[in-house]
Design an enzyme around this catalytic site. Structure first.
Site, short mmCIF file in Angstrom:
data_model
loop_
_atom_site.label_atom_id
_atom_site.label_comp_id
_atom_site.label_asym_id
_atom_site.label_seq_id
_atom_site.Cartn_x
_atom_site.Cartn_y
_atom_site.Cartn_z
N HIS A 450 1.02 -1.18 -0.37
CA HIS A 450 -0.23 0.31 0.10
C HIS A 450 0.60 1.35 0.22
O HIS A 450 -0.05 2.35 -0.53
CB HIS A 450 -0.72 -0.11 0.93
CG HIS A 450 -2.26 -1.11 0.99
ND1 HIS A 450 -2.54 -2.21 1.01
CD2 HIS A 450 -3.10 -0.56 -0.70
CE1 HIS A 450 -3.17 -2.37 0.43
NE2 HIS A 450 -3.95 -2.18 -0.05
N ARG A 594 -15.79 1.21 -3.57
CA ARG A 594 -15.78 0.03 -2.51
C ARG A 594 -16.22 -0.63 -1.23
O ARG A 594 -15.42 0.80 0.08
CB ARG A 594 -14.14 -0.68 -2.81
CG ARG A 594 -13.97 -1.83 -2.40
CD ARG A 594 -12.66 -2.36 -3.00
NE ARG A 594 -11.69 -1.76 -1.60
CZ ARG A 594 -10.22 -2.42 -1.67
NH1 ARG A 594 -10.11 -2.60 -2.68
NH2 ARG A 594 -9.51 -1.60 -0.94
N GLU A 693 -10.62 -10.71 -7.37
CA GLU A 693 -9.33 -11.02 -6.97
C GLU A 693 -9.13 -11.78 -6.55
O GLU A 693 -8.43 -11.95 -6.06
CB GLU A 693 -9.06 -9.31 -5.70
CG GLU A 693 -10.46 -9.43 -5.16
CD GLU A 693 -9.69 -8.10 -4.32
OE1 GLU A 693 -8.69 -7.50 -4.10
OE2 GLU A 693 -10.77 -7.49 -3.71
N ASP A 717 -4.40 -8.67 -5.81
CA ASP A 717 -4.54 -9.20 -5.43
C ASP A 717 -4.75 -10.61 -5.47
O ASP A 717 -4.41 -11.99 -5.62
CB ASP A 717 -6.20 -9.22 -4.04
CG ASP A 717 -5.34 -8.31 -2.88
OD1 ASP A 717 -4.66 -8.62 -2.22
OD2 ASP A 717 -6.51 -7.46 -2.08
N ARG A 727 1.74 -10.04 -1.73
CA ARG A 727 1.83 -8.69 -2.38
C ARG A 727 3.23 -7.95 -1.79
O ARG A 727 3.88 -6.70 -2.57
CB ARG A 727 0.55 -8.05 -2.97
CG ARG A 727 -0.34 -7.95 -1.28
CD ARG A 727 -1.36 -7.06 -2.20
NE ARG A 727 -1.38 -6.06 -2.39
CZ ARG A 727 -2.69 -5.50 -2.65
NH1 ARG A 727 -4.06 -5.91 -2.32
NH2 ARG A 727 -2.70 -3.82 -3.05
N CYS A 764 -8.46 -2.46 -11.62
CA CYS A 764 -8.09 -1.29 -11.00
C CYS A 764 -7.35 -1.63 -9.96
O CYS A 764 -7.02 -1.39 -9.09
CB CYS A 764 -9.60 -0.94 -9.73
SG CYS A 764 -10.27 -2.26 -8.72
#
Ligand code: PEP
Ligand code: MG
Length: 830
Positions: A450, A594, A693, A717, A727, A764
């Site tokens: 992130h 989301r 995902e 993901d 990840r 996305c």
């Protein structure tokens, strides 16, 4: 004035040392306690004689006791225990050398220095002699809790085989093992003669400078002495827990940075955010709290305050540790375990206690002083790796001081440059000043972590996963960071720097041109419109998205509203936040909200989440929401209320089964009814889609396509789950690559299922904004791309140059290839 007592097995030695010391400082009370009170057995130590000597030298300013060896220490401790409590606290047993220490202490006591300073001077007593002989004096070691190396003491000698010696992690394991036992344990570096040091003090052990091939002697005294020695031997036999399965070269690449410090050297990491940055290295430092230096009237209260701050810091570090452990990176977790040890290290606590009680210093001042001093001493060690640990001590020191002063440690950068950090939390990255940060280089992390995503959203070039060596680059060293190639060059040749500067300027000019055209839609040469929308997390992102030419929002990550706080945001707060974004985007740009996606690397403080062995496979996102329907419906009601006035769609994350999607839709319908029941407006229809995902959703895309309004492929993901490669884990980043044919196959399957059902599929995940992936995704049938705002202008430019039919052909050819590299190579130049 501090008094001095000299304890020796020999009355003559004790008296002789006292005589020498008195000659230096006749005003100081110096008493000798040597030998036994038995004419036929003169050698030994006598508790009664020691008690008398302490009484003779006693002063309310304190008494420093210097002892020779073995039972001298034990006898002195017993003698001290017999004193009234108030006096006991003023007696300091010091491990300084007897003669030199006595003389140095006497001189210091004579000038009226406090006990701690007199002790410090005694400990440094060998320095003048060492200087005269031209050898390095062993650094004075912190006094640990009472050393009882009496006749019952046991010793073992061990050779250290770890390539980096007893560096932070093995040292931490050493301390943790020793601390499980009651025995007093001392360790010395027999090869260099340093020590002995308190084996329960990580700092003291670090100061021993134990390197590969050195022999250490461990001495233990007390009831479980044998047991502690056996445990330490077992630990040493297991290489102190260091992983030896890695090849030597790899280890050094990871941890020993010296080669990187040479001119023109380069570090290879993982590309995280495109762009070139040139500038000086800037170590990421948290803000330095302003520490007051006032004295205090109530030292006992001040000490309690320090203990409470240590406890709060401990709780914070434990929280971080739990997060890191969830991510299964054992080595990283151990760094935080070492941080916890600093908080209970006598080598820090003892001098802090003495500054507070003896010098009446305030707790923040005292703690800062002792951690600075320790960091300085570690920083002066020969061993490069150990030297780097000074930053850890400073870091922990700062956290405690911030707790004491009640200030936050927002990150700061003092001057423009390329920021070097171990890792950046999303909150750290979000708080960076883009005017000062030219680029980001981190030791850890993967391209879809992130913090990497945030770097892209800030438009900052970034390279992650460079290894710990990046932290050793000197402050101010000239750097070139190439975010696309994932390379960091240290002290480059001027000609190379000029070449990169030119490349950077050309890129900037191209970006400016792309920006100028970014408001227009992205239509391919064969007239296919690809919707280019933005990933956002806030109203500021929404504004940046519009400026960059976003046609809407393809992913509004609502979790940022839920993170970094102690209570959940209520419905109204959520409504206000979503509405604020909708107002920025206006009534013509759709927004896909989301629903909450937490868990994994995004824990919530206020939802009880049990520690899970595999959090990324655990109770996260829609799973947690469906299990907490009332909590979830607060969010759904807030969304529905905004959707009454703006073009809002809902997207559920981490959907694996149709049953989950249906359950979520049912709750959305309930939320709608609840809003209506309050007499508030709701939309006639709200488009509802899922994030694809989890491979299960892609594999069942045909079944989903009949019920959803759209798909959005979360390739971050999806890649992680398809390849079973986390990840955020730099070690498996090569595997966690969206260009893997297995991932591309799932994207194609999803896009085709959507098309067949008259629905649409977008992307996305981070691939959507990757210039090399865009032709591929369009070729696979994706018709919407959602990305960080800075990537939008270039993405539109690339799309305008494509022909869908040709892109499809190339994509199908790519699917037949074996590796991501082959696929990238085949696509080059599209
Ligand atoms: C993804 O997984 O691709 C995605 C976009 O969601 P996040 O990165 O927020 O998990
Ligand atoms: Mg995701």
């Amino acid at each position: 004035m501090v008094g001095i007592v000299i304890v020796s097995h020999s009355a003559k030695v004790a008296e002789g040392a006292a005589e020498l010391a008195r000659a230096m400082a006749p005003e100081v009370r110096i008493a000798a306690a040597g030998g036994l009170d038995a004419p036929d057995r003169p050698l030994g130590t006598d508790i009664g004689l020691i008690a008398n000597a302490i009484a003779e030298a006693y002063s309310d300013d304190g008494v420093l006791v210097l002892m020779d060896l073995g039972s001298a220490i034990l006898s002195t401790e017993v003698a001290v225990e017999q004193l009234p409590e108030a006096q006991r606290a003023r007696i300091l047993l010091c491990e300084a050398p007897l003669i030199e220490g006595a003389i140095a202490a006497a001189v210091q006591a004579r000038v009226g220095s406090p006990l701690a300073q007199v002790a410090a001077e005694a400990r440094a007593g060998l320095a003048p002699k060492a200087a005269q002989l031209g050898v390095e004096a062993p650094p004075p070691l912190e006094k640990g809790p009472g050393m009882r190396a009496g006749p019952e003491a046991r010793s073992i000698a061990l050779t250290v085989h770890n390539p980096l010696g007893l560096h932070a992690r093995p040292a931490a394991r050493f301390v943790q093992t020793a601390a499980r036992f009651q025995a007093d344990v001392r360790v010395a570096n027999a090869t260099t003669g340093r020590g002995p040091a308190n084996a329960k003090s990580i700092n003291a052990i670090a100061m021993l400078g134990v390197r590969q091939g050195h022999t250490i002697t461990i001495t233990a005294a007390g009831a479980d002495a044998e047991a502690v020695l056996a445990a330490l031997k077992q630990l040493a036999d297991a290489n102190f827990g260091d992983d030896d399965t890695q090849k030597e070269g790899e280890k050094r690449k990871d941890k020993t940075p010296s080669a990187f410090l040479l001119p023109h050297s380069s570090l290879q990491g993982l590309p995280a955010s495109p762009g070139i940055a040139l500038g000086p290295a800037r170590r990421f430092v948290s803000a330095q709290p302003q520490v007051p230096d006032h004295s205090v009237a109530d030292p006992a209260h001040e000490w309690e305050t320090l203990l409470a701050a240590l406890e709060r810091t401990r709780a914070n570090i434990r929280k971080t540790l739990a997060e890191v452990q969830r991510r299964a990176d054992r080595q990283t977790a151990e760094i935080f375990e070492a941080h916890l040890l600093f908080l209970e290290d006598e080598a820090l606590l003892e001098p802090a206690r003495s500054l507070i009680f003896d010098e009446k210093r305030n707790a923040a001042f005292a703690w800062q002083q002792v951690t600075h001093a320790m960091a300085e001493r570690i920083g002066a060690l020969e061993d490069e790796y150990l030297r780097a640990r000074a930053a850890d001590v400073e870091d922990v020191g700062r956290q405690v001081v911030a707790q004491l002063l009640g200030v936050s440690l927002a990150p700061t950068l003092s001057a423009p440059g390329i920021l070097l950090a171990r890792d950046l939390a999303p909150a750290d990255t979000a708080g960076l000043d883009p005017a000062l940060v030219l680029g980001i280089a981190t030791a850890r992390g993967g391209p879809t972590s992130h913090s990497a995503i945030l770097a892209r959203s800030l438009g900052l070039p970034a390279v992650v996963g460079l290894g710990e060596g990046v932290l050793e680059i000197a402050e101010g060293a000239e750097l070139i960071l190439d975010g696309e190639a994932g390379v960091l060059l240290v002290e480059p040749e001027p000609a190379l720097a000029a070449e990169y500067a030119q490349k950077r300027d050309l890129e900037r000019a191209a970006a400016a041109r792309a920006r100028a055209e970014s408001a227009a839609p992205a239509v391919t040469r064969d007239n296919c419109r690809i919707e280019v929308v933005a990933n956002i997390g806030s109203t500021a992102d929404a504004r940046a998205a519009i400026e960059a030419g976003a046609e809407g929002v393809g992913l509004f990550r609502t979790e940022f509203l839920f993170l970094d706080r102690t209570t959940a945001p209520g419905e109204d707060e959520q409504y206000a936040a979503y509405r604020a974004v909708a107002e920025v985007m206006g009534s013509t740009r759709p927004i896909i909200i989301r629903t909450l996606d937490v868990g994994g690397d995004k824990p919530l403080a206020y939802v009880a989440m049990e520690r899970e062995e595999n959090p990324f496979l655990g109770w996260r996102a829609i799973r947690m929401c469906l299990d907490n329907p009332e909590f979830f419906k607060q969010q759904l009601r807030a969304i529905v209320r905004v959707a009454a006035a703006y073009p809002v769609k809902v997207m559920f994350p981490m959907i694996a089964t149709l049953a989950e999607f249906r359950a979520a839709k049912d709750l959305l319908a309930e939320a709608c009814a609840e809003v209506q029941a309050r007499g508030l407006p709701t939309p006639d229809h709200i488009e509802t889609g899922i994030m694809v995902e989890i491979p299960a959703a892609a594999l069942r895309a045909r079944q989903f396509a009949a019920e959803v309004d759209f798909f959005s492929l979360g390739t971050n993901d999806l890649t992680q789950y398809t390849l079973a490669a986390e990840r955020g884990n730099a070690r498996v980043a090569q595997l966690a690559d969206g260009f893997q044919p297995a991932v591309l196959g799932l994207i194609r399957q999803t896009a085709e299922a959507a098309q067949a059902a008259g629905k649409w599929a977008g992307v996305c995940g981070e691939m959507a904004g990757d210039p090399r992936a865009i032709p591929l995704l369009v070729g696979l049938g994706v018709t919407e791309l959602s990305m960080a705002a800075p990537a939008i202008p270039r993405a539109k430019q690339i799309i305008r140059g494509l022909e869908v039919s040709a892109a499809r052909e190339r994509a199908l050819q790519a699917l037949a290839l074996e590796t991501p590299d082959e696929i990238r190579a085949a696509l080059a130049g599209v």
